[in-house]
Motif scaffolding. Structure first.
Motif, PDB file in Angstrom:
ATOM      1  N   VAL A 178       1.098  -1.216  -0.334  1.00 48.99           N
ATOM      2  CA  VAL A 178      -0.072  -0.136  -0.152  1.00 48.99           C
ATOM      3  C   VAL A 178       0.942   1.305   0.071  1.00 48.99           C
ATOM      4  O   VAL A 178       1.792   1.284   0.653  1.00 48.99           O
ATOM      5  N   ARG A 179       0.710   2.166  -0.720  1.00 49.20           N
ATOM      6  CA  ARG A 179       1.324   3.711  -1.234  1.00 49.20           C
ATOM      7  C   ARG A 179       0.712   4.925  -0.188  1.00 49.20           C
ATOM      8  O   ARG A 179       1.401   5.319   0.102  1.00 49.20           O
ATOM      9  N   LEU A 180      -0.705   4.517   0.179  1.00 44.97           N
ATOM     10  CA  LEU A 180      -1.213   5.700   0.914  1.00 44.97           C
ATOM     11  C   LEU A 180      -2.590   4.718   1.788  1.00 44.97           C
ATOM     12  O   LEU A 180      -3.471   4.188   1.727  1.00 44.97           O
ATOM     13  N   LEU A 181      -2.092   4.971   3.250  1.00 40.35           N
ATOM     14  CA  LEU A 181      -3.082   4.673   4.379  1.00 40.35           C
ATOM     15  C   LEU A 181      -3.831   5.642   5.172  1.00 40.35           C
ATOM     16  O   LEU A 181      -3.093   6.430   5.516  1.00 40.35           O
ATOM     17  N   CYS A 182      -5.134   5.329   5.413  1.00 35.44           N
ATOM     18  CA  CYS A 182      -6.203   6.114   5.655  1.00 35.44           C
ATOM     19  C   CYS A 182      -6.377   6.054   7.411  1.00 35.44           C
ATOM     20  O   CYS A 182      -6.660   4.799   7.344  1.00 35.44           O
TER      21      CYS A 182
END
Length: 258
Positions: A37-41
């Motif tokens: 994953v490159r963007l984790l929210c």
């Protein structure tokens, strides 16, 4: 078509328990790392809890320039993913409902909630709409109630983003939760159709003090359709591949999950 892998966490709610929140962040980040994953929210107010009375908010608020916050930041997991996480922030004596963006162990920016509920009188409203980028994917942030206002999403779109990240906390009385159960995605879908943005939401789930949160943690495509969603009432990590768009616009074709 090139894609960027994003993820959104649907978590328990942690209130005045930064240790437990950091433990959750470490566990979720490890899972995200294994999935490239490159963007984790993470959800709204996640680090200290969504505390909106002024006494409680001031007790836990963090100044991003303080040694206390820098110590907490050093305890975030080392990861190649960019992390968006909700916090209660203080600066110059003012309080903000903030989402910080962490990349390579450093805060590269923040978004402060612009549209505040009547119950959020302890906070000052944010005035800026920063845009961030990961692997060519440009994104902006709204925090929960912001998505009820077309202007908040429109600014993200006008600044050239193709993804709107929504950090949320929908812990409500059961009666209100029932009424809003299907409305969260419906309202967010309107913002997608108006702007051509993809949207990813991260929310809490669970029960406390007669209140309940179901989510939803979901990805909506530019047509406002739900392209991916976690089951309500269950913690988990939603992973989705967002296509990189040549140009952001109100009638992009939506793609299904990879």
């Amino acid at each position: 078509m090139k894609t960027v892998r994003i993820a959104a966490a649907q978590t328990c709610e942690y209130r005045e328990d930064i240790e437990a929140a950091l433990g959750c962040i470490a566990e979720v980040t490890a899972q995200a790392e294994s999935e490239r994953v490159r963007l984790l929210c993470f959800p709204e107010g996640f680090l200290q809890g969504y505390l909106i009375d002024e006494t409680s908010a001031r007790r836990v608020a963090l100044d991003l320039s303080s040694g206390e916050f820098k110590g907490i930041l050093r305890r975030f997991p080392q990861t190649e993913a960019t992390i968006v996480v909700g916090i209660i922030e203080t600066e110059g004596g003012r309080l903000f409902n903030t989402a910080v963006v962490i990349q390579g162990g450093s805060v590269i920016g923040r978004y402060r909630k612009t549209y505040l509920l009547d119950a959020e009188k302890a906070f000052d409203a944010g005035t800026e709409t920063p845009i961030f980028e990961v692997d060519g994917l440009r994104f902006g942030i709204n925090i929960c109630y912001d998505t009820n206002f077309p202007e908040a999403a429109r600014k993200v779109s006008e600044f050239g983003a193709s993804l709107l990240v929504c950090a949320a906390n929908n812990m409500m009385s059961r009666q209100k939760a029932e009424a809003f159960r299907e409305l969260h995605n419906a309202v967010r879908g309107e913002r997608c159709r108006e702007t051509g943005l993809w949207l990813v939401s991260s929310d809490v789930t669970g029960e406390r003090d007669g209140r309940i949160a179901w989510g939803p943690t979901a990805v909506l495509n530019p047509e406002g359709e739900v392209a991916g969603q976690l089951p309500l009432e269950k913690t988990g990590l939603l992973i989705f591949d967002i296509p990189l768009s040549v140009q952001n616009g109100p009638h992009q074709a939506g793609l299904k999950p990879a």
